[in-house]
Design a protein around this motif. Structure first.
Motif, PDB file in Angstrom:
ATOM      1  N   LYS A 246       0.859  -1.181   0.000  1.00  0.00           N
ATOM      2  CA  LYS A 246       0.000   0.000   0.000  1.00  0.00           C
ATOM      3  C   LYS A 246       0.895   1.232   0.000  1.00  0.00           C
ATOM      4  N   ARG A 247       0.552   2.198  -0.842  1.00  0.00           N
ATOM      5  CA  ARG A 247       1.341   3.429  -0.940  1.00  0.00           C
ATOM      6  C   ARG A 247       1.052   4.360   0.236  1.00  0.00           C
ATOM      7  N   SER A 248       2.054   5.062   0.696  1.00  0.00           N
ATOM      8  CA  SER A 248       1.904   6.037   1.779  1.00  0.00           C
ATOM      9  C   SER A 248       1.243   7.303   1.242  1.00  0.00           C
ATOM     10  N   ARG A 249       0.616   8.059   2.126  1.00  0.00           N
ATOM     11  CA  ARG A 249       0.001   9.331   1.758  1.00  0.00           C
ATOM     12  C   ARG A 249       1.030  10.450   1.682  1.00  0.00           C
ATOM     13  N   PHE A 250       2.200  10.207   2.241  1.00  0.00           N
ATOM     14  CA  PHE A 250       3.246  11.242   2.207  1.00  0.00           C
ATOM     15  C   PHE A 250       4.091  11.032   0.962  1.00  0.00           C
ATOM     16  N   LYS A 251       4.293  12.091   0.216  1.00  0.00           N
ATOM     17  CA  LYS A 251       4.976  12.025  -1.066  1.00  0.00           C
ATOM     18  C   LYS A 251       6.378  11.455  -0.940  1.00  0.00           C
ATOM     19  N   GLU A 252       7.125  11.867   0.029  1.00  0.00           N
ATOM     20  CA  GLU A 252       8.504  11.407   0.169  1.00  0.00           C
ATOM     21  C   GLU A 252       8.567   9.903   0.405  1.00  0.00           C
ATOM     22  N   ILE A 253       7.706   9.406   1.282  1.00  0.00           N
ATOM     23  CA  ILE A 253       7.695   7.967   1.559  1.00  0.00           C
ATOM     24  C   ILE A 253       7.178   7.212   0.347  1.00  0.00           C
ATOM     25  N   SER A 254       6.156   7.762  -0.313  1.00  0.00           N
ATOM     26  CA  SER A 254       5.615   7.128  -1.517  1.00  0.00           C
ATOM     27  C   SER A 254       6.674   7.059  -2.614  1.00  0.00           C
ATOM     28  N   ASP A 255       7.475   8.128  -2.755  1.00  0.00           N
ATOM     29  CA  ASP A 255       8.554   8.129  -3.755  1.00  0.00           C
ATOM     30  C   ASP A 255       9.587   7.049  -3.439  1.00  0.00           C
ATOM     31  N   ILE A 256       9.950   6.910  -2.167  1.00  0.00           N
ATOM     32  CA  ILE A 256      10.919   5.876  -1.778  1.00  0.00           C
ATOM     33  C   ILE A 256      10.357   4.499  -2.098  1.00  0.00           C
ATOM     34  N   GLN A 257       9.054   4.295  -1.815  1.00  0.00           N
ATOM     35  CA  GLN A 257       8.422   3.015  -2.113  1.00  0.00           C
ATOM     36  C   GLN A 257       8.428   2.742  -3.622  1.00  0.00           C
ATOM     37  N   ALA A 258       8.151   3.787  -4.398  1.00  0.00           N
ATOM     38  CA  ALA A 258       8.141   3.625  -5.865  1.00  0.00           C
ATOM     39  C   ALA A 258       9.538   3.300  -6.385  1.00  0.00           C
ATOM     40  N   PHE A 259      10.550   4.004  -5.888  1.00  0.00           N
ATOM     41  CA  PHE A 259      11.934   3.736  -6.327  1.00  0.00           C
ATOM     42  C   PHE A 259      12.358   2.321  -5.939  1.00  0.00           C
ATOM     43  N   PHE A 260      11.952   1.882  -4.744  1.00  0.00           N
ATOM     44  CA  PHE A 260      12.289   0.538  -4.304  1.00  0.00           C
ATOM     45  C   PHE A 260      11.591  -0.489  -5.190  1.00  0.00           C
ATOM     46  N   GLY A 261      10.305  -0.209  -5.516  1.00  0.00           N
ATOM     47  CA  GLY A 261       9.582  -1.127  -6.401  1.00  0.00           C
ATOM     48  C   GLY A 261      10.232  -1.197  -7.774  1.00  0.00           C
ATOM     49  N   THR A 262      10.678  -0.069  -8.320  1.00  0.00           N
ATOM     50  CA  THR A 262      11.354  -0.051  -9.616  1.00  0.00           C
ATOM     51  C   THR A 262      12.653  -0.840  -9.537  1.00  0.00           C
ATOM     52  N   MET A 263      13.380  -0.701  -8.438  1.00  0.00           N
ATOM     53  CA  MET A 263      14.628  -1.416  -8.287  1.00  0.00           C
ATOM     54  C   MET A 263      14.370  -2.922  -8.244  1.00  0.00           C
ATOM     55  N   VAL A 264      13.360  -3.346  -7.509  1.00  0.00           N
ATOM     56  CA  VAL A 264      13.067  -4.788  -7.423  1.00  0.00           C
ATOM     57  C   VAL A 264      12.606  -5.305  -8.787  1.00  0.00           C
ATOM     58  N   ASN A 265      11.790  -4.525  -9.490  1.00  0.00           N
ATOM     59  CA  ASN A 265      11.347  -4.972 -10.829  1.00  0.00           C
ATOM     60  C   ASN A 265      12.518  -5.123 -11.778  1.00  0.00           C
ATOM     61  N   LYS A 266      13.509  -4.252 -11.710  1.00  0.00           N
ATOM     62  CA  LYS A 266      14.683  -4.361 -12.581  1.00  0.00           C
ATOM     63  C   LYS A 266      15.540  -5.557 -12.191  1.00  0.00           C
ATOM     64  N   LEU A 267      15.538  -5.880 -10.873  1.00  0.00           N
ATOM     65  CA  LEU A 267      16.285  -7.063 -10.445  1.00  0.00           C
ATOM     66  C   LEU A 267      15.645  -8.356 -10.934  1.00  0.00           C
ATOM     67  N   THR A 268      14.325  -8.365 -11.082  1.00  0.00           N
ATOM     68  CA  THR A 268      13.636  -9.566 -11.517  1.00  0.00           C
ATOM     69  C   THR A 268      13.711  -9.765 -13.035  1.00  0.00           C
ATOM     70  N   GLU A 269      14.068  -8.735 -13.789  1.00  0.00           N
ATOM     71  CA  GLU A 269      14.146  -8.853 -15.261  1.00  0.00           C
ATOM     72  C   GLU A 269      15.342  -9.617 -15.710  1.00  0.00           C
TER      73      GLU A 269
END
Length: 200
Positions: A177-200
């Protein structure tokens, strides 16, 4: 006398140290919230009205002593007098008002407030109000802390657990679940992008 006593006992301003009494312009008491209005002669049982300065109540007697030189005869107007005085280490305020009655009678009604006790009551009320305000601020602070903990700390703890899973090579942890705070949401998005690139 009973009416004035009841009036004082029911009034929050007068109940602690306050007095109400009335007297003719000659100084003879016609009613009092405290003390006696009449003196009884032990020899014949007759009643004689007391003058204000003869009252067995020290506050009324003190006001009577002050007013005694100001009082006129039975037809003179009673003085409308306001003054402060001290008695037994307490400060008092006297407020007097003349009342013209039928048949040419003039009575003075005196109200005496204990300023010391009045200010003590005001101070106690202010202290209670400060206590209530402090308690309300403490409750609001705890509620705000819990809200911040829920909105900020919980997403960061979930992200930390996901990072531990990724460190163990478990890459199926991005469903979050995404956070309501932009900074935390951005960190979550960057982490998700990093994990997706690791799985490719």
């Amino acid at each position: 006398g009973d009416f004035l006593h009841d009036l004082v006992s029911q009034s929050s301003l007068l109940s602690r140290g306050g007095r109400v009494f009335s007297y003719e312009t000659s100084g003879l008491l016609t009613g009092a919230s405290h003390g006696k209005v009449f003196s009884t002669n032990p020899a014949d049982g007759s009643n004689t009205r007391l003058a204000a300065w003869q009252s067995d109540d020290p506050t009324i007697a003190r006001v009577g002593q002050y007013l005694r030189p100001l009082l006129g005869g039975s037809t003179a107007a009673a003085p409308n007098v306001s003054f402060e005085f001290g008695l037994d280490g307490k400060d008092y305020q006297h407020l007097g008002q003349a009342m013209a009655l039928p048949h040419g009678l003039v009575w003075e009604v005196s109200v005496v407030l204990s300023l010391t006790e009045l200010f003590a009551d005001i101070n106690a009320a202010a202290q209670r109000m400060l206590g209530y305000t402090g308690a309300a601020i403490a409750v609001l602070s705890v509620c705000a802390g819990l809200l911040i903990s829920f909105l900020v700390t919980a997403p960061l703890i979930r992200l930390s657990h996901q990072m531990e899973e990724v460190a163990e090579m478990n890459l199926d942890v991005i469903k979050q679940k995404r956070s309501r705070f932009k900074e935390i949401s951005d960190i979550q998005a960057f982490f998700g992008t990093m994990v997706n690139k690791l799985t490719e």
